[in-house]
Design a protein around this motif. Structure first.
Motif, PDB file in Angstrom:
ATOM      1  N   UNK A   1       0.849  -1.193   0.000  1.00 39.52           N
ATOM      2  CA  UNK A   1       0.000   0.000   0.000  1.00 39.52           C
ATOM      3  C   UNK A   1       0.883   1.241   0.000  1.00 39.52           C
ATOM      4  N   UNK A   2       0.597   2.163  -0.908  1.00 37.74           N
ATOM      5  CA  UNK A   2       1.343   3.416  -0.952  1.00 37.74           C
ATOM      6  C   UNK A   2       2.519   3.407  -1.892  1.00 37.74           C
ATOM      7  N   UNK A   3       2.636   2.359  -2.724  1.00 36.92           N
ATOM      8  CA  UNK A   3       3.770   2.271  -3.653  1.00 36.92           C
ATOM      9  C   UNK A   3       3.526   3.068  -4.921  1.00 36.92           C
ATOM     10  N   UNK A   4       2.290   3.502  -5.135  1.00 37.16           N
ATOM     11  CA  UNK A   4       1.931   4.088  -6.425  1.00 37.16           C
ATOM     12  C   UNK A   4       1.757   5.605  -6.387  1.00 37.16           C
ATOM     13  N   UNK A   5       2.107   6.228  -5.273  1.00 35.54           N
ATOM     14  CA  UNK A   5       1.932   7.670  -5.186  1.00 35.54           C
ATOM     15  C   UNK A   5       2.153   8.132  -3.758  1.00 35.54           C
ATOM     16  N   UNK A   6       1.768   9.360  -3.451  1.00 34.39           N
ATOM     17  CA  UNK A   6       1.947   9.890  -2.097  1.00 34.39           C
ATOM     18  C   UNK A   6       1.265   9.022  -1.053  1.00 34.39           C
ATOM     19  N   UNK A   7       1.956   8.813   0.057  1.00 38.04           N
ATOM     20  CA  UNK A   7       1.392   7.988   1.123  1.00 38.04           C
ATOM     21  C   UNK A   7       0.183   8.685   1.725  1.00 38.04           C
ATOM     22  N   UNK A   8      -0.904   7.926   1.902  1.00 40.91           N
ATOM     23  CA  UNK A   8      -2.123   8.495   2.456  1.00 40.91           C
ATOM     24  C   UNK A   8      -2.510   7.883   3.784  1.00 40.91           C
ATOM     25  N   UNK A   9      -1.639   7.066   4.346  1.00 41.74           N
ATOM     26  CA  UNK A   9      -1.916   6.398   5.615  1.00 41.74           C
ATOM     27  C   UNK A   9      -1.156   7.105   6.735  1.00 41.74           C
ATOM     28  N   UNK A  10      -1.854   7.431   7.809  1.00 41.44           N
ATOM     29  CA  UNK A  10      -1.261   8.141   8.936  1.00 41.44           C
ATOM     30  C   UNK A  10      -0.951   7.175  10.077  1.00 41.44           C
ATOM     31  N   UNK A  11       0.160   7.449  10.793  1.00 38.22           N
ATOM     32  CA  UNK A  11       0.528   6.665  11.976  1.00 38.22           C
ATOM     33  C   UNK A  11       0.180   7.469  13.222  1.00 38.22           C
ATOM     34  N   UNK A  12      -0.604   6.878  14.080  1.00 35.43           N
ATOM     35  CA  UNK A  12      -0.985   7.513  15.330  1.00 35.43           C
ATOM     36  C   UNK A  12      -0.195   6.884  16.477  1.00 35.43           C
ATOM     37  N   UNK A  13      -0.250   7.463  17.671  1.00 32.76           N
ATOM     38  CA  UNK A  13       0.480   6.899  18.814  1.00 32.76           C
ATOM     39  C   UNK A  13       0.215   5.411  18.993  1.00 32.76           C
ATOM     40  N   UNK A  14       1.270   4.686  19.341  1.00 27.98           N
ATOM     41  CA  UNK A  14       1.152   3.249  19.511  1.00 27.98           C
ATOM     42  C   UNK A  14       1.297   2.480  18.212  1.00 27.98           C
ATOM     43  N   UNK A  15       1.673   3.179  17.129  1.00 27.87           N
ATOM     44  CA  UNK A  15       1.846   2.512  15.834  1.00 27.87           C
ATOM     45  C   UNK A  15       0.560   2.119  15.164  1.00 27.87           C
ATOM     46  N   UNK A  16      -0.544   2.761  15.549  1.00 24.19           N
ATOM     47  CA  UNK A  16      -1.843   2.454  14.943  1.00 24.19           C
ATOM     48  C   UNK A  16      -2.004   3.232  13.640  1.00 24.19           C
ATOM     49  N   UNK A  17      -2.525   2.557  12.610  1.00 20.95           N
ATOM     50  CA  UNK A  17      -2.660   3.159  11.289  1.00 20.95           C
ATOM     51  C   UNK A  17      -4.101   3.564  11.004  1.00 20.95           C
ATOM     52  N   UNK A  18      -4.227   4.726  10.335  1.00 22.34           N
ATOM     53  CA  UNK A  18      -5.532   5.226   9.934  1.00 22.34           C
ATOM     54  C   UNK A  18      -5.432   5.724   8.495  1.00 22.34           C
ATOM     55  N   UNK A  19      -6.451   5.436   7.715  1.00 24.67           N
ATOM     56  CA  UNK A  19      -6.467   5.926   6.340  1.00 24.67           C
ATOM     57  C   UNK A  19      -6.998   4.880   5.380  1.00 24.67           C
ATOM     58  N   UNK A  20      -6.940   5.231   4.112  1.00 22.27           N
ATOM     59  CA  UNK A  20      -7.534   4.392   3.063  1.00 22.27           C
ATOM     60  C   UNK A  20      -6.503   4.145   1.964  1.00 22.27           C
ATOM     61  N   UNK A  21      -6.474   2.921   1.466  1.00 21.04           N
ATOM     62  CA  UNK A  21      -5.509   2.564   0.427  1.00 21.04           C
ATOM     63  C   UNK A  21      -6.006   2.968  -0.959  1.00 21.04           C
ATOM     64  N   UNK A  22      -5.104   2.918  -1.914  1.00 22.20           N
ATOM     65  CA  UNK A  22      -5.478   3.034  -3.316  1.00 22.20           C
ATOM     66  C   UNK A  22      -6.179   1.741  -3.757  1.00 22.20           C
ATOM     67  N   UNK A  23      -6.814   1.697  -4.939  1.00 18.58           N
ATOM     68  CA  UNK A  23      -7.398   0.435  -5.418  1.00 18.58           C
ATOM     69  C   UNK A  23      -6.329  -0.656  -5.539  1.00 18.58           C
TER      70      UNK A  23
END
Length: 333
Positions: A108-130
């Protein structure tokens, strides 16, 4: 110009073609002949046969119009995981499922700007590309933190990583939604990333050339049987010359592809951006030409020409548009 495959490639080609004649789940069937472990790193339990073997699989999948994007995604992710800093024993159960074809990995995120955010504790939030539609068991995710980015490893869990089925340009796809998904840092150096991306581009180029070969064969069969003004369409020079040009160019691009795979297997640095750009442009031209030569018949939703046109529209830009790839290729020469 010798386009004959070596003995290993020929045996593998025959094995893939045999699998493609069977019914049932294609990923599981391919696993019976070692896909995707053929080119997987040895430290992750793979055979490490090299890209010269891997491109045969993708070319035959393309020719059969079975793109199976989850296979290339899994190979891409395994290349990203090929680091001594990643404990393979931690992934043993997941790797076993990947090699059985019951689950797949994605990047995820290899095809353009990263859209996934890292929150405290290493938790990820966001949506992938198709992404290719599949049962996802492992995610390699590029995350954003201001202008910086890093790679993280995610084992999807219900409730924190939701897979949605979507259509992307009329083709089946998936989208991952991270809602507090647990992750761990994945050490990926710039050189490691460039090598994994280069290999992914070579696999994608092989698929595109396989699709182009198939639609050219379909178009050739059509113009040999379709008559106009009392004679087959193929007897018109404007038709015959267009197909002859596509066939001749395909031979040349296939040599370029095999050379790039051979160089990557020798840890050299071919310009894979250019390789994927020419494969994408060739597949686009072949699909447009077939659609035109089929006329109204080619515009029917169920026709092979229309299906391939939609397929190429997705696959030729999956790792970057030809225009963007050419710009990158020019900047690295």
């Amino acid at each position: 110009m010798d386009l004959r495959p070596d003995p290993l490639q020929q045996r593998l080609r025959d094995a893939v073609d045999t699998v493609l004649t069977r019914t049932g789940d294609l990923s599981a069937q391919l696993a019976t002949i070692g896909v995707p472990s053929l080119n997987a790193p040895e430290r992750l339990g793979g055979l490490a046969l090299g890209l010269s073997a891997d491109i045969v699989v993708n070319e035959r999948l393309g020719y059969a119009l079975e793109p199976l994007g989850c296979y290339r995604e899994t190979a891409f992710a395994l290349d990203m995981l090929d680091s001594d800093d990643v404990p393979a024993e931690h992934l043993a159960e997941i790797l076993a499922d990947l090699y059985k074809g019951t689950r797949h990995a994605v990047v995820v995120g290899a095809r353009g700007p990263a859209g996934i955010q890292v929150k405290p504790g290493g938790r990820l939030w966001g949506e992938s590309e198709p992404l290719p539609r599949s049962a996802i068991g492992l995610c390699v995710v590029r995350t954003a933190d201001g202008d910086a980015s890093e790679w993280r490893l995610v084992v999807p869990e219900p409730g924190t990583c939701v897979t949605e089925s979507i259509d992307h340009f009329g083709m089946p796809a998936s989208r991952l939604r991270f809602e507090g998904a647990a992750s761990q840092p994945l050490p990926v150096s710039a050189a490691h990333w460039e090598r994994a991306l280069a290999a992914a581009r070579v696999r994608q180029a092989a698929l595109l050339l396989g699709i182009a070969d198939r639609i050219v064969d379909v178009a050739r069969a059509h113009v040999n049987t379709r008559t106009q003004s009392g004679k087959p369409l193929v007897e018109r020079q404007t038709v015959a010359h267009r197909l002859a040009l596509l066939i001749g160019e395909a031979d040349g691009w296939r040599l370029v592809l095999n050379k790039a795979a051979w160089e990557l297997d020798r840890d050299e640095h071919p310009n894979t951006a250019a390789v994927l750009a020419v494969a994408g442009e060739h597949a686009q031209l072949a699909s447009r030409t077939a659609l035109q030569l089929h006329g109204v018949r080619g515009m029917l939703a169920h026709s092979t020409a229309a299906s391939v046109y939609r397929m190429v529209a997705v696959e030729s830009v999956r790792l970057g548009t030809p225009t963007d790839l050419w710009l990158e290729a020019a900047s690295t020469t």
